[in-house]
Enzyme design. Sequence first.
Site, mmCIF file in Angstrom:
data_model
loop_
_atom_site.group_PDB
_atom_site.id
_atom_site.type_symbol
_atom_site.label_atom_id
_atom_site.label_comp_id
_atom_site.label_asym_id
_atom_site.label_seq_id
_atom_site.Cartn_x
_atom_site.Cartn_y
_atom_site.Cartn_z
ATOM 1 N N LYS A 79 0.831 -1.210 0.000
ATOM 2 C CA LYS A 79 0.000 0.000 0.000
ATOM 3 C C LYS A 79 0.865 1.260 0.000
ATOM 4 O O LYS A 79 0.525 2.248 -0.657
ATOM 5 C CB LYS A 79 -0.931 0.009 1.210
ATOM 6 C CG LYS A 79 -2.126 -0.906 1.057
ATOM 7 C CD LYS A 79 -3.155 -0.619 2.125
ATOM 8 C CE LYS A 79 -4.386 -1.488 1.963
ATOM 9 N NZ LYS A 79 -5.327 -1.385 3.057
ATOM 10 N N LYS A 85 -7.981 -11.929 -8.192
ATOM 11 C CA LYS A 85 -8.957 -12.073 -7.119
ATOM 12 C C LYS A 85 -10.129 -11.119 -7.383
ATOM 13 O O LYS A 85 -9.909 -10.004 -7.872
ATOM 14 C CB LYS A 85 -8.260 -11.713 -5.800
ATOM 15 C CG LYS A 85 -9.121 -11.866 -4.568
ATOM 16 C CD LYS A 85 -8.322 -11.504 -3.326
ATOM 17 C CE LYS A 85 -9.256 -11.404 -2.134
ATOM 18 N NZ LYS A 85 -8.583 -11.049 -0.897
ATOM 19 N N LYS A 96 -13.374 -4.978 -6.427
ATOM 20 C CA LYS A 96 -14.048 -3.812 -7.015
ATOM 21 C C LYS A 96 -13.089 -3.048 -7.944
ATOM 22 O O LYS A 96 -13.460 -2.651 -9.037
ATOM 23 C CB LYS A 96 -14.503 -2.910 -5.862
ATOM 24 C CG LYS A 96 -15.376 -1.774 -6.287
ATOM 25 C CD LYS A 96 -16.840 -2.074 -6.064
ATOM 26 C CE LYS A 96 -17.673 -0.881 -6.454
ATOM 27 N NZ LYS A 96 -18.924 -1.260 -7.062
#
Length: 326
Positions: free
Chosen positions: A111, A190, A193
């Site tokens: 991240k 995977k 969204k």
Amino acid sequence: MSRVFSGIQPSGELHIGNYLGAVKNWAAIQHRHPSFFCVVDYHAITVAYDPAQLRQRTRDLALTLFAAGLDPAVCHVFVQSTVPEHTELQWIFNTVTPLGELERQTQFKDKAQRQEQVMAGLLNYPVLQAADILLYRADVVPVGEDQVQHLELSRVIARNWNARFGEYFPEPQPLLTPTRRIVGLDGQAKMSKSMQNTIGLLDDAETTWARLRPAVTDPQRVRKTDPGRPEVCNVFALHGAFSDAATQADVATRCRTAAWGCMDCKKVLHEAMERELVPIRTRAQALRDEPQRLDDALADGTRYARAAARETIAHVKDAMGLAPAG
Ligand code: SF4
């Protein structure tokens, strides 16, 4: 009896990957264990976000969790920021968490690479996660495989605190969900969204079919007359989640013998999905029609969670020589 805690971020509409990978399992677990399920809005503010959107997403997610089968008469569903003891315990745990353990977390590294400026909250996120779990002294945590490393850190924190201030926190164990990894409709990544490869849990029948229709299948099945390989086909994996055993066996035989086309196969899957998803949509609409029921269910969850959380904080502060709450 073992206590269960699990949290989910309000990062957008719940899709069938979230449902199969987590929430469906929670709906079963709630009947076997005292269970706390939390919409973790504090975790959603470690990166840039829109406050109005966060407020709406938090409420929508809570509504969807109840619609998907969490029963406020059986388990405790609440929003993290309504129980301030989460952040209180996080600060305390910061003082027993080695910095090196945080810097090693792979999710932090991933991240952080995507942020222009990395905030301390992103690094400390797993400490809040440990506080979320240990605040309720939960010993079982249903998680996906990508969360196992964070859970290991929660065990380290529990051990460190216990070693210094006396045995109190359990070392929480992972409970891997039976449907482990839901691949998206692109058959590659995977279901997520951000990859635009999902079907929303509350999408209507037409939208669900529009998403399912072009889904990638066995790439070697070019013509209807080519025998297929269900074991490499993502549509077959979804049959595994939504269709009964007899249908799954029939689908596999028809696929391997080229007895039908992928579109026929998808239609049968769509029917099976509708059987499971229609009651969820109906419950969601009922909650939208009576918003007070949602408010009451969340208020009940918060009340119960806070009582348990205050008990933990009182013990922790006493053991650490901190002043009790005023
Ligand atoms: Fe997949 Fe069904 Fe097509 Fe076989 S028939 S490749 S299981 S979609």
